[in-house]
Design a protein around this motif. Structure first.
Motif, PDB file in Angstrom:
ATOM      1  N   PHE A 104       0.871  -1.413  -0.143  1.00 58.02           N
ATOM      2  CA  PHE A 104       0.048  -0.043  -0.080  1.00 58.02           C
ATOM      3  C   PHE A 104       0.990   1.072  -0.098  1.00 58.02           C
ATOM      4  N   ALA A 105       0.467   2.076  -0.792  1.00 56.04           N
ATOM      5  CA  ALA A 105       1.340   3.840  -0.855  1.00 56.04           C
ATOM      6  C   ALA A 105       0.234   4.517   0.082  1.00 56.04           C
ATOM      7  N   SER A 106       0.205   5.359   0.931  1.00 52.42           N
ATOM      8  CA  SER A 106      -0.555   6.231   1.487  1.00 52.42           C
ATOM      9  C   SER A 106      -0.664   7.501   0.577  1.00 52.42           C
ATOM     10  N   VAL A 159      -5.208   7.120   4.503  1.00 62.10           N
ATOM     11  CA  VAL A 159      -5.844   6.414   3.273  1.00 62.10           C
ATOM     12  C   VAL A 159      -4.694   5.815   2.458  1.00 62.10           C
ATOM     13  N   GLU A 160      -4.806   4.665   2.145  1.00 61.37           N
ATOM     14  CA  GLU A 160      -3.769   3.977   1.213  1.00 61.37           C
ATOM     15  C   GLU A 160      -4.545   3.268   0.089  1.00 61.37           C
ATOM     16  N   ALA A 161      -3.773   3.322  -0.965  1.00 61.40           N
ATOM     17  CA  ALA A 161      -4.075   2.383  -1.961  1.00 61.40           C
ATOM     18  C   ALA A 161      -3.042   1.616  -2.675  1.00 61.40           C
ATOM     19  N   ASN A 162      -3.517   0.408  -3.197  1.00 64.43           N
ATOM     20  CA  ASN A 162      -2.267  -0.540  -3.960  1.00 64.43           C
ATOM     21  C   ASN A 162      -2.627  -0.785  -5.249  1.00 64.43           C
ATOM     22  N   ARG A 163      -1.510  -1.509  -5.893  1.00 69.37           N
ATOM     23  CA  ARG A 163      -1.729  -1.786  -7.209  1.00 69.37           C
ATOM     24  C   ARG A 163      -2.747  -2.539  -7.884  1.00 69.37           C
ATOM     25  N   CYS A 164      -3.425  -3.264  -6.794  1.00 67.04           N
ATOM     26  CA  CYS A 164      -4.593  -4.123  -7.060  1.00 67.04           C
ATOM     27  C   CYS A 164      -5.967  -3.700  -7.123  1.00 67.04           C
ATOM     28  N   SER A 185      -6.905  -1.797  -4.712  1.00 61.44           N
ATOM     29  CA  SER A 185      -7.786  -1.988  -2.914  1.00 61.44           C
ATOM     30  C   SER A 185      -7.557  -0.631  -2.439  1.00 61.44           C
ATOM     31  N   VAL A 186      -8.551  -0.183  -1.722  1.00 63.93           N
ATOM     32  CA  VAL A 186      -8.486   1.181  -0.907  1.00 63.93           C
ATOM     33  C   VAL A 186      -8.407   0.855   0.501  1.00 63.93           C
ATOM     34  N   ARG A 187      -7.387   1.223   1.329  1.00 59.50           N
ATOM     35  CA  ARG A 187      -7.531   0.824   2.753  1.00 59.50           C
ATOM     36  C   ARG A 187      -7.718   2.196   3.515  1.00 59.50           C
ATOM     37  N   VAL A 188      -8.532   2.043   4.773  1.00 61.38           N
ATOM     38  CA  VAL A 188      -8.329   3.277   5.567  1.00 61.38           C
ATOM     39  C   VAL A 188      -7.835   2.891   6.845  1.00 61.38           C
ATOM     40  N   ARG A 189      -7.356   3.734   7.711  1.00 63.89           N
ATOM     41  CA  ARG A 189      -6.860   3.596   9.161  1.00 63.89           C
ATOM     42  C   ARG A 189      -7.200   4.868   9.866  1.00 63.89           C
ATOM     43  N   ASP A 190      -7.537   4.327  11.067  1.00 61.82           N
ATOM     44  CA  ASP A 190      -7.785   5.512  12.207  1.00 61.82           C
ATOM     45  C   ASP A 190      -9.103   6.293  11.691  1.00 61.82           C
ATOM     46  N   SER A 191     -10.067   5.646  11.154  1.00 58.66           N
ATOM     47  CA  SER A 191     -11.345   6.085  10.841  1.00 58.66           C
ATOM     48  C   SER A 191     -12.405   5.974  11.982  1.00 58.66           C
ATOM     49  N   LEU A 192     -13.596   6.256  11.759  1.00 59.24           N
ATOM     50  CA  LEU A 192     -14.747   6.066  12.587  1.00 59.24           C
ATOM     51  C   LEU A 192     -15.299   4.702  12.579  1.00 59.24           C
ATOM     52  N   PRO A 193     -15.826   4.187  13.488  1.00 59.47           N
ATOM     53  CA  PRO A 193     -16.701   2.838  13.119  1.00 59.47           C
ATOM     54  C   PRO A 193     -17.695   2.834  12.262  1.00 59.47           C
ATOM     55  N   LEU A 194     -18.125   4.030  11.886  1.00 63.96           N
ATOM     56  CA  LEU A 194     -18.914   4.129  10.535  1.00 63.96           C
ATOM     57  C   LEU A 194     -18.260   4.916   9.582  1.00 63.96           C
ATOM     58  N   VAL A 195     -17.861   4.239   8.355  1.00 61.05           N
ATOM     59  CA  VAL A 195     -17.146   5.044   7.544  1.00 61.05           C
ATOM     60  C   VAL A 195     -18.345   5.466   6.479  1.00 61.05           C
ATOM     61  N   ARG A 196     -18.178   6.770   5.884  1.00 58.52           N
ATOM     62  CA  ARG A 196     -19.132   7.122   5.144  1.00 58.52           C
ATOM     63  C   ARG A 196     -18.546   8.051   4.073  1.00 58.52           C
ATOM     64  N   TYR A 197     -18.570   7.795   2.562  1.00 63.11           N
ATOM     65  CA  TYR A 197     -17.639   8.651   1.796  1.00 63.11           C
ATOM     66  C   TYR A 197     -18.515   8.375   0.523  1.00 63.11           C
ATOM     67  N   THR A 198     -18.071   9.672  -0.172  1.00 62.99           N
ATOM     68  CA  THR A 198     -18.714   9.683  -1.725  1.00 62.99           C
ATOM     69  C   THR A 198     -17.721   9.359  -2.524  1.00 62.99           C
ATOM     70  N   VAL A 199     -17.540   8.382  -3.323  1.00 63.18           N
ATOM     71  CA  VAL A 199     -16.642   8.144  -4.305  1.00 63.18           C
ATOM     72  C   VAL A 199     -16.952   8.605  -5.749  1.00 63.18           C
ATOM     73  N   LYS A 200     -16.121   9.247  -6.398  1.00 67.62           N
ATOM     74  CA  LYS A 200     -16.312   9.664  -7.778  1.00 67.62           C
ATOM     75  C   LYS A 200     -15.370   8.651  -8.648  1.00 67.62           C
ATOM     76  N   TYR A 201     -16.124   8.251  -9.753  1.00 67.15           N
ATOM     77  CA  TYR A 201     -15.274   7.240 -10.250  1.00 67.15           C
ATOM     78  C   TYR A 201     -15.752   7.180 -11.866  1.00 67.15           C
ATOM     79  N   CYS A 202     -14.827   6.634 -12.539  1.00 66.33           N
ATOM     80  CA  CYS A 202     -14.956   7.068 -14.082  1.00 66.33           C
ATOM     81  C   CYS A 202     -15.349   5.359 -14.813  1.00 66.33           C
ATOM     82  N   GLY A 203     -15.235   4.371 -14.021  1.00 67.99           N
ATOM     83  CA  GLY A 203     -15.533   3.091 -14.499  1.00 67.99           C
ATOM     84  C   GLY A 203     -14.370   2.341 -15.503  1.00 67.99           C
ATOM     85  N   VAL A 204     -13.226   2.867 -15.603  1.00 67.77           N
ATOM     86  CA  VAL A 204     -12.059   2.205 -16.286  1.00 67.77           C
ATOM     87  C   VAL A 204     -10.965   2.370 -15.153  1.00 67.77           C
TER      88      VAL A 204
END
Lengths: 316, 670
Positions: free
Chosen positions: B276-278, B329-334, B336-355
Motif C-alpha cells: 500500500f502507498a498512502s 488512506v492508502e491504495a495499492n496496485r490491485c 484496493s483502498v484501505r483506511v486507518r484511524d477512521s470512525l466505526p462508521l465510514v461514509r464517503y462519496t466516491v467519484k469514479y470513471c468506470g475504467v
C-alpha cells in the motif's frame, strides 16, 4: 421460718433459687426460667438428653417448697385413669368411691411425659388449662397451687410419642438445661461422692409464700407499648416463612406473665423490653409447628423466634 | 442501609456521559435522577409495577446483548454492550427514585422469585441497593471507553471517595480513613500504569509473532472444490446512495488477484504487488485524490468498520474520495483502498470513471493458466473458437456461453458424484456440472480469457442489488459478496461479470423471514451511528420517531393503566401508632450521638444488650461515659405506667446533658 415474719415475694424467689442452686450447679438461668413459670402460674416442659438433670431440677423445686408433691413416671402402658383417678366399687357400703389420682396435688412431676401414648398425655389437658378434672360427669377442682413440671427426651429418641400441639400450647415454657462446663461437672462429682445433695434439701417456702409470690407477679406493671410489642412479636411468628402454625394468643399471655415474673425477680416494679426478650424464646418456640420441608433445610423454631426478635423494632 | 448521598448518582451518570461523549443525554438523566430530592410528588408504584419495570430493563438488556452480538465483532460486542448499561437500566432506577414507597424486593430481580415473593409476602425492601448498583454500573460502563486520561482516574477516585465517605466506619479516626484512601488510590494508579505498559508490551510481542492482517489481500481462499451449501448471511454490510442522475455502480471491488494456485486442497487466488502507498488529503482534509482522471459518476457508500481500520470497497476506476474522515488512506496496485484511524462508521462519496485508475498494467502473470486446468480450458476455448478473435468478440461469446449453458447454484455437489477423482473442480464445472456459484464463473472466465490471449484478473467485492421497495439506499448484504473478472481491453481494466444474472434473485428468495426485522435493527443502528459520528440528527430522529412511540405505548398501557400520581405527603397510609409515654426523653440525644459515632443500636436490640456492646467498645479503647443510671431512669420514664416524679425527670435531663457534654469533651480531646 416464723409466722410473724413472712418473706417478701422477692425473698421467696431468692430463697428457692439458692436452694435449687445447691443441687443444680451452673443452671442459674434454667432455675430462673423455671421459677418464672411457677410464679406466673404456668407449667414447664423440660426437654433435654437423658442425664442432664431434668428430673433433679424438678425434684429440687418440689422439695424446696413445703407443699404436696407427686410424681408420675410416664410409660407406654399408662392410662388416663392412672393420672386422674378412678371410681372403685366398695363392697361394704355398696357404693362407688372416687380414688384420686396423682393429679390431685400441688406439684406434679410428669417424668418422661412423651413415653406415654397421646391418649394418656391428653388426660392432663383439662387439668393444666383449667385447674380441674371432670370424671364421670363430675367436676373436681384441683388445689389453687397446681403446677406441672414435665420432662421429656428429644422427640427423635426411640420409644417416644410427640406431644400433641394442643398439649404443647398448655406449657407456658419449654427449655433445655444443656450440658454444664467442665468445672461445674467436676463440682457435681465432688458433691455426690457420699450422697446425693437432693437428700439434704429442706423446704424453704410455704404454699402461702408461693401464692403471695404469684399475686405479687400480677401486680408488676407493664406499659401498653410493651404489650403491643409482645403482640407484634407473637403475630410475626404466624406469618414467618417456613412456619405452619404460629403462636397463639395464649402465648402472648404467657409471655406477658413470665416477663412480669422476671421483672419481679430483678426487683423492678415494671416490665422492661429486656424482660420480654428474655422469655420470648422459651415461651414461644415450642408452640410453633415448622413446615417439614423448611425443617429439613435446617430451619428451627428457635431460629424463627430469634429472627423475629431481630426484625421487630424493640421499644427503647 | 445508608442512603446514597445527594447528587452523587447524578454526577456519576454525568461522568459516564462525559466518557462516552453523550453529555447532553446523561445530563437529562442526571436531572431526572436527582429531581426527587427537591419535589414532593411520587408515583404510587406497587411491587408488581417494579417487577414490570425490571422486566422491561431485562428485555432491553437481552435485546441489547443479542443485538450487539449479532451486529458486532464478537470480541467487541461485550465491551460495546457494557457501554450502554446505564441507559438500559435507567428506567428502573428512575422508577425507584420516583416511587412513593420502596417496593423493590430481592424477588423483583428474578422472574422465578416474582411468584415466590408473592407467597412469602414481606421480604425486606432493598431499594437503597438499586442506587448503589447503578453507581457501579455507571462506573463500569464509563471505564469501557478506556480513556487513557488522568482525568478519568481522578474522577473515579473522587466519586468513589465521596461514596465511601458516607459509609465509612465512625469508629476509626478521619485521618486514618484519609490515609488509607490515599494509599489505595496511589496503588491503584500505579497498577493502572503498570497494566497499560504490560498490555503495550504484549501487543507489541504478539504483533511480531503473528502475521499481518493484510493476508486477505494477498490471497483469497475460494470455495472451489469444497462441498456443501454456501451459507451467507443477510447482514447489511454496505449502504449505497446515488443521486438521481447517476446510476449505482454494479460492482464494488475490494481487491483483485492475478495468480491462480491449485496446489492446495482448495484453489486459491493470490495477488502480487499488494504494497500500500498512502495518499495525501486533497484540498480538504476529508478529500482524497486517487487519480487525476475526470470522473462523471458518483456514489455515497456507508459501511461499519470495527476499530476504524479496513478495506473500503470502491467501484472500478475510483478518482476522488470525498467526505472520508480517516487518519490514513492508502491504495495499492490491485485496486484496493484501505483506511486507518477512521470512525466505526465510514461514509464517503466516491467519484469514479468506470475504467481502472489504480491497477497495475498487465504482465505475464495475467496470461498464465495453471497446468492442471489447461486441458479443460483449452477444450472450451477450442469449442468456442476464441483464438484470434477480438477481445470484444471473445467477451461476447463467453457471456453467451455462460448465460446460455450454465446455471447458478450455491449447492456444491459432493466429490463422490464425480466420475474420476483426479479431475479438478473447475474442470468438472466446465465440462460436466455446468453449474456453480460466482467463484466458479469468475475463475473459469479469467482462465478462458487468458487462454484466448487476453489479460484477465479475478476480482472480489460486492454486487450492488437494485433498490427494493421504498428504500432510499441500495442495501448490500453479506450474501451479495461476489467475484467477477477484470479484463484488459483498450489499454484499461474493465469489469466483466459472467455469472448468470439470476443469482441475485435466487439468493433473495432464500432470504430469511427475519430479514426485515434484522434490517430494522440494522437501520436503527446505522441512523444512530450517523447521528453519533456525523451529527446527522435527522437520520436518527427519523428512525426513532416511529419506533419509540410503539414501545412507549405498549409499556404505558401495561404500567399506568388506572395508575395515578400521588403526592408524597397525603399518601402515607401507614398505621398510625399511638404516641407512647417518654418520647421526649433526653436519652434519645445520647442514642443519636452514639449512632453518629458509629455505634448504632440495632433494630431489635434492647438497651441492655446495646449497653453490653458499648461496654465492649469501651474496653477496646473508646471513651464512652457510663450510661447505666441514665438508662434506669429512662426505662422508668418510658415503661413504667406510673411514670416518674418531677425530680426524677429533672435528674434524667441533667444526667443526659452532662453525659453529652462529657462525650463531646472526650471526642474533642481525642
Amino acid at each position: 421460718m416464723t409466722t410473724n415474719h413472712s418473706p417478701t415475694p422477692r425473698e421467696t424467689y431468692e430463697a428457692i433459687a439458692a436452694n435449687i442452686e445447691k443441687v443444680m450447679k451452673g443452671q442459674a438461668a434454667a432455675t430462673r426460667r423455671l421459677l418464672a413459670a411457677v410464679a406466673s402460674g404456668g407449667h414447664v416442659l423440660l426437654e433435654d438428653f437423658p442425664g442432664t438433670g431434668k428430673t433433679t431440677l424438678a425434684k429440687a423445686l418440689a422439695l424446696s417448697i413445703n407443699v404436696q408433691f407427686k410424681r408420675v413416671q410416664f410409660t407406654p402402658d399408662l392410662l388416663p385413669s392412672d393420672i386422674i383417678g378412678v371410681s372403685v366399687f366398695d363392697q361394704r357400703d355398696r357404693q362407688f368411691h372416687f380414688h384420686e389420682g396423682p393429679v390431685f396435688t400441688n406439684i406434679l412431676l410428669a417424668d418422661e411425659i412423651n413415653r406415654a401414648s397421646p391418649r394418656t398425655q391428653s388426660a392432663l389437658l383439662e387439668a393444666m388449662a383449667e385447674g380441674q378434672v371432670s370424671v364421670e360427669g363430675e367436676r373436681r377442682p384441683l388445689s389453687e397451687l397446681f403446677f406441672v413440671v414435665a420432662t421429656q427426651n428429644p422427640v427423635e429418641f426411640r420409644g417416644t410419642y410427640p406431644l400433641p400441639e394442643a398439649q404443647m400450647d398448655r406449657f407456658a415454657m419449654q427449655f433445655e438445661l444443656g450440658y454444664v462446663s467442665a468445672e461445674q461437672e467436676v463440682a457435681i462429682l465432688t458433691d455426690q461422692i457420699h450422697n446425693h445433695p437432693l437428700h439434704l434439701i429442706k423446704p424453704c417456702a410455704s404454699e402461702q409464700d408461693l401464692l403471695r409470690l404469684r399475686h405479687a407477679v400480677m401486680e408488676v406493671r407493664i406499659s401498653e407499648e410493651l404489650k403491643r410489642y409482645i403482640v407484634d412479636v407473637v403475630a410475626a411468628t404466624r406469618g414467618a416463612s417456613g412456619v405452619q402454625l404460629g403462636a397463639s394468643p395464649r402465648a402472648s399471655l404467657a409471655v406477658m406473665k413470665t416477663a412480669q415474673a422476671m421483672a419481679l425477680f430483678d426487683g423492678s416494679g415494671f416490665v422492661t423490653p429486656e424482660h420480654v426478650q428474655e422469655v420470648v424464646a422459651p415461651v414461644i418456640a415450642h408452640r410453633l409447628v415448622i413446615d417439614p420441608q423448611a425443617k429439613f433445610s435446617g430451619l428451627t423454631a428457635r431460629g424463627v423466634v430469634q429472627e423475629v426478635l431481630r426484625r421487630i423494632p424493640v421499644p427503647a | 442501609m445508608v442512603k446514597m448521598p445527594p447528587l452523587l448518582l447524578g454526577l456519576t451518570l454525568l461522568f459516564w456521559g462525559w466518557e462516552v461523549e453523550l453529555l447532553p443525554l446523561s445530563a437529562v438523566g442526571a436531572v431526572i435522577l436527582e429531581l426527587p430530592r427537591f419535589i414532593r410528588w411520587r408515583w404510587d408504584f406497587s411491587e408488581t409495577d417494579m417487577n414490570r419495570f425490571w422486566d422491561l430493563c431485562y428485555v432491553l438488556f437481552l435485546s441489547a446483548l443479542a443485538y450487539s452480538f449479532v451486529t458486532t465483532d464478537v470480541t467487541y460486542a461485550t465491551f460495546k454492550f457494557l457501554l450502554w448499561l446505564p441507559l438500559i437500566f435507567f428506567p428502573f432506577v428512575a422508577a425507584t427514585a420516583y416511587s412513593a414507597e420502596d417496593c423493590v424486593r430481592l424477588s423483583t430481580f428474578s422472574l422465578f422469585l416474582h411468584r415466590k415473593g408473592r407467597e412469602a409476602g414481606s421480604a425486606k425492601p432493598i431499594g437503597w441497593f438499586v442506587s448503589y448498583g447503578y453507581f457501579a454500573i455507571c462506573f463500569i460502563a464509563a471505564s469501557i471507553v478506556n480513556a487513557r486520561d488522568p482525568r478519568f482516574y481522578t474522577a473515579v477516585v473522587v466519586l468513589g471517595a465521596w461514596l465511601l465517605w458516607t459509609i465509612r466506619s465512625r469508629v476509626a479516626p478521619i485521618w486514618m480513613w484519609t490515609m488509607m484512601l490515599v494509599v489505595v488510590s496511589v496503588a491503584g494508579s500505579g497498577g493502572q500504569v503498570g497494566l497499560t505498559e504490560l498490555q503495550a508490551w504484549i501487543e507489541d510481542t504478539a504483533s511480531r509473532l503473528l502475521t499481518g492482517s493484510d493476508e486477505e489481500l494477498t490471497q483469497t481462499r475460494t470455495a472451489i472444490g469444497s462441498i456443501g451449501q454456501l451459507k451467507l448471511s443477510n447482514r447489511i454490510v454496505l449502504r449505497v446512495e446515488t443521486n438521481s442522475n447517476s446510476p449505482a455502480p454494479a460492482l464494488l471491488r475490494r481487491a483483485s488477484f492475478n495468480l491462480y494456485d491449485t496446489s492446495g486442497r482448495k484453489a486459491t487466488w493470490l495477488a502480487a504487488g499488494t504494497q500500500f502507498a498512502s495518499l495525501q488529503p486533497g484540498p480538504e482534509p476529508t478529500t482524497w485524490v486517487l487519480s487525476e482522471r475526470g470522473s462523471s459518476l458518483a456514489a455515497t457508500i456507508s459501511m461499519s468498520l470495527s476499530r476504524g481500520t479496513g478495506i473500503i470497497p470502491v467501484p472500478n476506476g475510483p478518482c476522488i474520495l470525498e467526505g472520508l474522515i480517516a487518519g490514513v488512506v492508502e491504495a495499492n496496485r490491485c485496486g484496493s483502498v484501505r483506511v486507518r484511524d477512521s470512525l466505526p462508521l465510514v461514509r464517503y462519496t466516491v467519484k469514479y470513471c468506470g475504467v481502472s485508475t489504480l491497477d497495475a498494467p498487465p504482465n505475464a502473470r495475467d496470461l498464465a493458466v495453471p497446468a492442471a486446468e489447461v486441458p479443460a480450458v483449452a477444450q472450451i476455448t477450442g469449442e468456442l473458437g476464441l483464438a484470434g478473435q477480438s477481445p470484444e468478440e471473445v467477451m461476447r461469446r463467453l457471456a453467451t456461453f455462460f448465460h446460455g449453458k450454465f446455471t447458478y447454484r450455491t449447492h456444491l455437489k459432493t466429490a463422490a458424484d464425480s466420475s474420476s477423482g483426479q479431475i479438478t473442480a473447475l474442470n468438472r464445472f466446465l465440462l460436466h456440472d455446468r453449474a456453480g456459484h460466482c467463484e466458479f464463473f469468475a475463475t473459469a472466465t479469467t482462465l478462458l480469457l487468458r487462454q484466448a490471449g487476453i489479460p484477465a484478473r479475478y476480482a472480489t467485492g460486492y454486487a450492488v442489488p437494485p433498490k427494493t421497495g421504498a428504500a432510499r439506499e441500495h442495501l448490500v448484504r453479506r450474501r451479495h459478496a461476489h467475484a467477477w473478472v477484470l479484463v484488459h481491453v483498450d489499454g484499461t481494466w474493465r469489469d466483466f461479470d459472467t455469472t448468470p444474472a439470476a443469482w441475485g434473485g435466487m439468493e433473495d428468495a432464500e432470504a430469511s423471514v427475519f430479514q426485515s426485522l434484522g434490517d430494522l435493527i440494522s437501520s436503527l443502528q446505522y441512523r444512530f451511528a450517523r447521528w453519533r459520528y456525523y451529527g446527522d440528527r435527522a437520520a436518527l430522529i427519523n428512525a426513532l420517531l416511529w419506533f419509540v412511540p410503539i414501545l412507549m405505548l405498549w409499556f404505558s398501557w401495561r404500567l399506568f393503566w388506572k395508575k395515578r400520581r400521588v403526592r408524597l405527603q397525603g399518601h402515607r397510609q401507614r398505621e398510625q401508632r399511638p404516641r407512647y409515654a417518654g418520647a421526649d426523653s433526653e436519652f434519645y440525644l445520647i442514642e443519636k450521638h452514639l449512632t453518629q459515632a458509629g455505634l448504632p443500636r440495632r433494630e431489635g436490640e434492647p438497651l441492655g444488650e446495646w449497653l453490653r456492646r458499648l461496654e465492649a467498645a469501651r474496653r477496646a479503647g473508646m471513651r464512652i461515659p457510663s450510661l447505666e443510671e441514665i438508662v434506669v431512669l429512662h426505662y422508668a420514664y418510658r415503661f413504667d405506667p406510673l411514670g416518674i416524679t418531677a425530680a426524677q425527670r429533672r435528674e434524667l435531663k441533667s444526667r443526659a446533658e452532662s453525659w453529652l457534654k462529657e462525650a463531646a469533651g472526650t471526642a474533642a480531646a481525642s
